[in-house]
Design an enzyme around this catalytic site. Structure first.
Site, PDB file in Angstrom:
ATOM      1  CE  LYS A   1      -2.506   1.293   5.750  1.00 26.00           C
ATOM      2  NZ  LYS A   1      -2.582   1.070   4.390  1.00 26.00           N
TER       3      LYS A   1
ATOM      4  CB  SER B   1      -0.792  -0.012   1.341  1.00 29.83           C
ATOM      5  OG  SER B   1      -0.176   0.122   2.473  1.00 29.83           O
TER       6      SER B   1
END
Length: 829
Positions: free
Chosen positions: A758, A715
């Site tokens: 996140k 990612s």
């Protein structure tokens, strides 16, 4: 048949004390002949037979010399001692097997000067070696001492006749006494030869007394050991007879002995335990073995311990569930803030249990919906996954309190041995059941809330794999017949609510993970932390530090400052430590200054302005803007075992030829993502306005701090591509933007995991915009309302969309650096 041979007359010797100078030498093996002693000998070697036959025809006087090595068949002159004994052959007997048996009498010591013949037998020049004698009090004392020691030794040695004692007592010559006693003892060859070689009778007696004392000490010690062993055996026999008599007496009186009482007690406990059929059958079989076995047997204690374990397990002991849904919700809300999904799952379990109890007997659901494969499951296997400090362990205790069940916790961190879970087999000394059954016995219930803490930190080595042992424990289809290695009978674990906790799912084996219901616990927002501090942490710290609520007050602004500047974490563990630190300082100050007249302390209010007085200067600050003030800055997001986080990336361009270096302790997946990002940026360099010869004249170095922390995952793709595009174009990345997403060589942005962690990490870092894959849009529903309201989420499908949203126009900020300067950005892993 042994044939006697009459010895001829001794020629030329009128006195036995006269020794010829020339004698045939008969080697002796393992025996020493002394003067004045009679001794039978057996001769079998051809050389020795010839010597005896020759001596029988001559003077019958021969020399007897002992061989140094008893194992040697035919010793040479070099193998013989120098000192021997001259002896006369008195009688010869010839046996049918060819051997000759003779009786010899020692005459006098001789010293061999030299050998003059070796064939057909040995012959040597000899000279008499008469012992030195004297009449003295010392000789008499030594003689009497030797006689006394020899008398005591005869009493201890069965094979020595009593007549030998009388003979020794009647000997008046000290020299004869030495040889009589020495020939009667079982002396070592070296000691026997040494007595013969000693010249003075006094020294012979001294040596003999020393040997007698040593032998007597050994024999007396042996007699003592034998006597003690005999006494012990007699004591055991006596105890056995007494026990048998006691049994008979108790039987007449209608009483029972200790063993019978133990067997009867175990029999009653087996009947009351409520075991299933197989366990009861095994317990009765072991009880029958115990009944027939004496208590002294080694296996008696093993069987008794096994039965103690099996009857003390909670086979039928259960606690009744509190099925009041309102009460359960109240308890869960009292102990934990938020955690809606977890609380709803517990309430669902209670609702199903309540419905089953209410409808029991009305109709059978199995009749309407038969299931011939799956058994009806009672227990639940939940797995709480989340960063440290979010309340995973304490949540298990709250669930037990809400249900009214007992609570037990087993820490799995660092366990390497499979037997810790499933127990040890009874064949091993000191074996016992595994931790599962041990704790159920301790809690005395077969339906507790059982927490297996830190399941992601199980070890594995040569002793086995504990995670494999948990497969049966944590399987609702199998744990109704869980078999511990020690008990080896089925125990029902289906009523237990198993709760496991973990910080990270990646280290849990897939078969074990498949058996559990995963419930994710994410980190808290700043507002949630303030609510938790006000409702839970501050009251608990006041109580632990013996302070009243009226004595310490925390302003909400101080809590916000404490969360942002002194604790940057997903949970609230560090926040509680900081609150406790302030409470301790106040308690210390109050103890020094004293309390008011009514026994209370002056009230203290913790404000944001005076927070530094208690905690010192801030430990964290917003560094994103500072580190993104150069071209190529991109802010990314990461997920770790301790929650969400941000990382910074550094890129630099140098003169070279298409070199590309990536550093920062990266995994293979992350290195491949960096290469894919570079390839994509090169493929769209014309659209970005980069010179075509830029790559052929440049080397690029991509570094991802912190270098000591391992990083991996796909990612990071959009962040690295954005950082590289910013480096090459000279355009700054917006300082309020964070991004995450995996990219392909075609420029597509693929979905990622851990969006909630996140997003919370971006919020803690003070960022207000997150660029994320469009396919992750459903994950936004998991975010707290506070985060969704104050943050902006940009959904992208391609990397070009990321560039448009993240890059500022060239020259927007003052630090418009050239493309060859170092770039710092943040990535998601």
């Amino acid at each position: 048949m042994i044939e006697p041979v009459s010895p001829p007359r001794v020629n030329g010797i009128d006195d036995e004390s006269h020794i010829p100078n020339d004698l045939p030498i008969l080697p002796l093996r393992g025996v020493v002949v002394y003067p004045m002693m009679w001794l039978p000998l057996t001769i079998g070697q051809e050389r020795s037979i010839r010597l005896i036959e020759s001596a029988a025809d001559d003077s019958r006087v021969i020399g007897l010399v002992t061989s140094r090595d008893p194992e040697k068949e035919e010793p040479t002159p070099a193998d013989l001692y120098e000192i021997g004994t001259a002896a006369v052959v008195h009688r010869l007997l010839r046996a049918p097997d060819g051997t000759i048996r003779l009786i010899v009498q020692g005459l006098e010591r001789i010293r061999v000067t030299r050998y003059i013949q070796e064939e057909p037998f040995l012959r040597a020049r000899v000279m008499a070696a008469v012992d030195e004698e004297e009449d003295s009090v010392e000789i008499e004392a030594l003689s009497r001492n030797a006689q006394d020691l020899f008398r005591r030794l005869i009493q201890l040695v069965p094979h020595l006749p009593d007549e030998l004692e009388m003979a020794a007592m009647n000997v008046e010559d000290a020299r004869q006494l030495v040889y009589l006693i020495a020939s009667s003892l079982r002396l070592d060859l070296a000691d026997a030869q040494e007595i013969l070689e000693i010249n003075h009778v006094r020294d012979k007696l001294t040596k003999l007394n020393a040997l007698l004392s040593k032998e007597l000490e050994v024999l007396e010690l042996g007699r003592k050991i034998q006597s003690e062993a005999q006494n012990e055996m007699e004591k055991m026999q006596r105890e056995f007879y007494l026990r048998e008599q006691l049994k008979a007496i108790q039987k007449e009186l209608g009483e029972e002995d200790e063993q019978a009482a133990e067997v009867k007690d175990l029999e009653e406990r087996i009947a009351k335990a409520g075991m299933p059929e197989e366990a009861q059958k095994e317990a009765k079989r072991e009880l029958d073995r115990l009944r027939k076995m004496p208590p002294q047997a080694a296996e008696y204690g093993v069987i008794k311990t096994y039965l103690d374990w099996i009857v003390s397990l909670p086979w039928q002991q259960v606690t009744e569930d509190n099925l009041d849904i309102v009460h359960a919700r109240q308890v869960l809300d009292e102990d934990h803030y938020d955690l809606k999904e977890i609380k709803e799952r517990i309430l669902e379990f209670l609702a199903v249990r309540k419905l089953r109890v209410e409808r029991k007997g009305q109709f059978t659901l199995e009749d309407e919906h038969p299931d011939l494969i799956r058994k009806q499951r009672e227990g639940v296997i939940l797995c709480f996954v989340g960063p440290p400090g979010v309340g995973k362990t304490s949540l298990g205790l709250s669930i037990a309190r809400a249900l009214g069940r007992k609570f037990v916790r087993l820490a799995l961190g660092g366990i390497h041995d499979e037997a810790e879970v499933r127990g040890f087999r009874r064949t091993y000394i000191g074996s016992m059941p595994g931790r599962i059954l041990q704790m159920l016995r301790r809690v005395e219930s077969r339906n507790p809330v059982f927490m297996l803490d830190e399941v992601d930190k199980l070890g594995r080595d040569f002793r086995g794999d504990p995670s494999a042992a948990l497969l049966e424990v944590l399987d609702p289809e199998q744990n109704s017949e869980f078999r511990d290695h020690y008990l080896d009978v089925p125990f029902d674990l289906s009523q237990v609510i198993f709760i496991t906790t973990a910080n990270w799912l990646e280290t849990i084996p897939e078969p074990l993970l498949d058996r559990m219901e995963i419930l994710q616990l994410s980190g808290y927002t700043e507002l949630e932390k303030v609510k938790i501090a006000q409702g839970y942490l501050i009251p608990r710290q006041l109580r632990e530090n013996s302070l009243h609520a009226s004595e310490v007050a925390f302003d909400e602004g101080a809590l916000h400052r404490m969360i942002s500047d002194h604790t940057r974490e997903a949970g609230v563990r560090s926040l509680e430590r900081q609150i406790g630190k302030i409470c301790r300082k106040i308690a210390t100050r109050a103890a020094e200054q004293g309390s008011n007249g009514n026994g209370t302390l002056p009230s203290v209010t913790i404000m944001a302005e005076n927070l530094a007085e208690h905690l010192g200067k801030a430990k964290f600050y917003n560094e994103v803007a500072e580190r993104t003030d150069r071209p190529g800055v991109a802010t990314g997001l990461a997920v770790t075992a301790v929650g969400g986080d941000i990382l910074f990336i550094e890129a630099t361009r140098m003169a070279g030829t298409k070199g590309f270096t990536v550093t920062g302790q990266l995994g293979e997946v992350m290195k491949e993502s960096a290469q894919a990002a570079l390839s994509y940026v090169r493929s769209v360099s014309r659209e970005l306005g980069v010179d075509e010869d830029f790559f052929s004249k440049s080397d690029i170095h991509l570094h991802i701090p912190a270098g000591a922390v391992p990083k991996d995952g796909p990612s990071a793709g959009v962040t690295m591509a954005t950082a590289l595009a910013s480096l090459l174009t000279g355009r700054l990345v917006r300082s309020n933007v964070a991004m995450t997403g995996e990219i392909t060589l075609r420029g597509q942005v693929l979905p990622i995991g851990g969006l909630k962690e996140k997003a919370l990490a971006a919020s803690r870092a003070g960022l207000d915009t997150v660029i994320m894959p469009k396919r992750n849009e459903p994950d936004l529903d998991e975010l707290p309302d506070e985060v969704r309201q104050k943050m902006r989420f940009v959904l992208v499908e391609s990397v070009s969309d990321v560039f448009n949203a993240a890059l500022e126009p060239a020259g927007t900020r003052d630090h418009d650096a050239s493309p060859d300067q170092t770039v710092v950005g943040e990535i998601a892993v």
